[in-house]
Scaffold this motif. Structure first.
Motif, PDB file in Angstrom:
ATOM      1  N   CYS A 144       0.924  -1.009   0.225  1.00  0.00           N
ATOM      2  CA  CYS A 144      -0.101  -0.142   0.069  1.00  0.00           C
ATOM      3  C   CYS A 144       0.753   1.199  -0.113  1.00  0.00           C
ATOM      4  O   CYS A 144       1.786   1.236   0.902  1.00  0.00           O
ATOM      5  CB  CYS A 144      -0.938  -0.006   1.218  1.00  0.00           C
ATOM      6  N   CYS A 147       0.177   3.156   3.579  1.00  0.00           N
ATOM      7  CA  CYS A 147       0.467   2.879   4.818  1.00  0.00           C
ATOM      8  C   CYS A 147       1.763   1.599   5.051  1.00  0.00           C
ATOM      9  O   CYS A 147       2.025   1.394   5.789  1.00  0.00           O
ATOM     10  CB  CYS A 147      -0.468   2.354   5.767  1.00  0.00           C
ATOM     11  N   CYS A 157      -6.724  -1.190   0.262  1.00  0.00           N
ATOM     12  CA  CYS A 157      -5.963  -1.518   1.432  1.00  0.00           C
ATOM     13  C   CYS A 157      -6.716  -2.021   2.731  1.00  0.00           C
ATOM     14  O   CYS A 157      -7.413  -1.034   3.162  1.00  0.00           O
ATOM     15  CB  CYS A 157      -4.895  -0.551   1.765  1.00  0.00           C
TER      16      CYS A 157
HETATM   17 ZN   LIG Z   1      -2.715   0.901   3.393  1.00  0.00          ZN
END
Ligand SMILES: [Zn+2]
Ligand SMILES: Nc1ncnc2c1ncn2[C@@H]1O[C@H](COP(=O)(O)OP(=O)(O)OP(=O)(O)O)[C@@H](O)[C@H]1O
Length: 554
Positions: A144, A147, A157
């Motif tokens: 992702c 993050c 995500c």
């Molecule tokens: Zn994420």
């Protein structure tokens, strides 16, 4: 009260049975809420259905070598079996594979297209030369960009909740053959896009008005999304499973699963109206200005669904025009299993039907409601479920019921005694019950299910204390009338508890309803204290809840 309350509950993917994380996240709070509002005299419609499209289903069906149609039919059946056992009081639980849903999804698509909220464009999409196909959504996995979570999927995500495009993923690989980014090609493909930037302003206006009752996390999440600026999102895919695009020349593509799934709230209402024989009745729920006060729509979901319910679905409704928007989106945090989010795709789950094979629905419902992840994540453990069953359900509630009813049988032959003048203590406990009605109602109305349950439990504990203090087993040795009055008062208290717990624990409330001499369906009674009259004979009771064995430590 005569309000219209539409309870919309997230559509579970028909790719597994349901796990307890989903139950606590979306279904149980919705059911509790719907049951309460029906008892409070409001018009309630609770709808949902199995989400039968999307790549997670395709990936799994392909793996098993069966058609997606066969695959989803199996899980739709399994999901419905759990609803029955769990006591979900649906007004309509349907599936996205119906002609009605296809027709309505296509109408949404065309209307938004005609109004200029959907546009065509070409995009680069990852293509796997080994499998010779595009890799939409869950066919691809990678890191992702928001993050750093390493198992993010092409469309979202799971860790931070951001919606993604496959192209956003870092170090992506094909879920089918494992090919890494270096082997994947980016190929040109034509798709339809929802023009979210065009809808940003009306959305922002809507989110800025009267949202004080929203959970702070949900509102903050949505506002943050707006602040980042909305991007147009592809709402079609290179797939042959899903709702067909209602325009010529796109026969090899389908509408994206999330676009059609949220429309399910609407199509399920239309289907309900048709099944009722009142095909126009959906308007009461969805067209503004049809009811006074206005219909309130609640969307019960887990936090990973916030973007779709607080942003994308409202945007679609605004674009479509003349439709009610959600009044509240009570999103729960996650229930974890040993610290990780329970997820059917990721396999770390406790299946609801396995739990229900061993434990009663009310034991599970109680535990999940009492530990609901309303403000923060909570963890599921069997030990804790058993402990709460024994220390709370049995010790406080079940105990006061059983002691009262067995005493009535042994000392009064089951005949409800005529009360003498009520003492201060008698009046105090009855006042506590009345207060309980206000407290539980207030909390459920605010979607604070856990506090509502605690308020009901506080009444049960007070009842237990009252019984201990009055001690009718002692009273009867010196004053039979006094003991009779205590039992009479306790029966009224139990009549109250039967109603207060009913939204949470419908099965035991139904039993208690019968033990107290009432007939019919307890969930049809009104939200008030109804008298158990003196002079009637009550049947012999059995314990409301079983005491459970704590499994030996391993
Ligand atoms: Zn994420
Ligand atoms: N562990 C959990 N805690 C709270 N809510 C959950 C949890 N898992 C799922 N939900 C909620 O249950 C509803 C239905 O879930 P869904 O069918 O998406 O299942 P899922 O297990 O999250 O699937 P997947 O992991 O494949 O996305 C959604 O609103 C989702 O947010």
């Amino acid at each position: 009260m005569n309000e219209h309350i539409l309870v919309c509950v997230a559509w579970p993917y028909a790719k597994s049975s349901t796990h307890v994380g989903q139950i606590v996240g979306a279904y149980l709070p919705a059911d509790t809420f719907a049951r309460y509002h029906r008892m409070a005299g409001n018009h309630v419609l609770m709808v949902s259905g199995s989400d039968e499209h999307g790549t997670p289903i395709l990936v799994d069906a392909e793996r098993e070598g069966i058609s997606p149609r066969e695959f989803v039919a199996r899980y739709h059946r399994q999901i419905c079996e759990v609803w029955d056992k769990l006591g979900m009081s649906w007004d309509n639980y349907t599936e996205t594979g119906t002609p009605n849903h296809y027709r309505i999804t296509q109408d949404f698509f065309l209307t938004l297209y005609d109004k200029g909220y959907i546009f065509k464009d070409t995009m680069q999409s990852p293509y796997c030369p080994t499998d010779r196909r595009f890799l939409p959504d869950r066919y691809i996995e990678g890191t992702c960009p928001f993050c750093g979570y390493t198992s993010a999927r092409g469309d979202q995500c799971d860790n931070c909740g951001h919606t993604l495009d496959p192209i956003d993923l870092i170090d992506a690989k094909c879920r089918l053959c494992g090919s890494k980014t270096s082997k994947l090609e980016m190929r040109q493909t034509e798709h339809f896009f929802l023009d979210l930037p065009k809808l940003q302003e009306p959305l922002a206006e809507w989110l800025a008005q009267g949202k004080e009752h929203w959970r702070p996390n949900t509102l903050a999440f949505a506002l943050n999304w707006l602040k980042e600026g909305l991007r147009a999102r592809a709402i079609t895919r290179d797939l042959d499973w899903g709702v067909p695009i209602p325009l010529e020349g796109y026969e090899d593509k389908r509408i994206y699963v999330w676009f059609d799934a949220v429309i399910g709230y609407f199509s399920a209402t239309v289907e309900w109206a048709e099944k009722q024989g009142t095909p126009e009745a959906w308007k009461t729920w969805w067209v503004p200005g049809q009811t006074e006060p206005p219909t309130r729509i609640y969307n019960f979901i887990g936090k990973d669904n916030i973007p779709f319910h607080a942003i994308i679905w409202p945007a679609m409704l605004i674009g479509y025009g003349n439709r009610n928007l959600p009044y509240d989106v009570p999103a729960n945090e996650f229930m974890t299993m040993s610290g990780a989010k329970a997820s059917s795709s990721r396999g770390n789950v406790i299946w609801t039907r396995d739990v229900l094979e061993q434990y009663s629905a009310d034991t599970l419902r109680y535990y999940l409601s009492a530990t609901a992840p309303e403000g923060r994540d909570t963890d599921f453990t069997f030990d804790e479920m058993i402990r709460r069953n024994n220390d709370e359900l049995v010790a406080a509630y079940g105990n006061s019921v059983h002691r009262t009813l067995t005493f009535l049988q042994s000392k009064f032959g089951g005949v409800v005694p005529q009360p003498q003048d009520l003492s201060e203590a008698d009046r105090a406990i009855l006042a506590e019950v009345e207060h309980g009605f206000e407290q539980v109602a207030h909390n459920i109305e605010q979607c604070h299910m856990k506090d509502g349950l605690n308020a009901a439990m506080a009444v049960a504990r007070a009842a237990n204390r009252y019984l201990d203090e009055q001690a009718p087993w002692k009273q009867i040795k010196v004053n039979r009338e006094a003991a009779g009055t205590t039992i009479y008062v306790m029966l009224q208290v139990l009549s109250g508890l039967r109603v207060l717990f009913c939204p949470y624990l419908p099965f035991s409330s139904q039993k208690l309803h019968g033990y107290l001499g009432f007939e019919g369906d307890v969930s049809k009674v009104s939200w008030k204290l109804e008298t158990v009259p003196a002079g009637i004979t009550l049947p012999s009771p059995a314990p409301l809840f079983p005491k459970l064995e704590v499994p030996a430590a391993v």
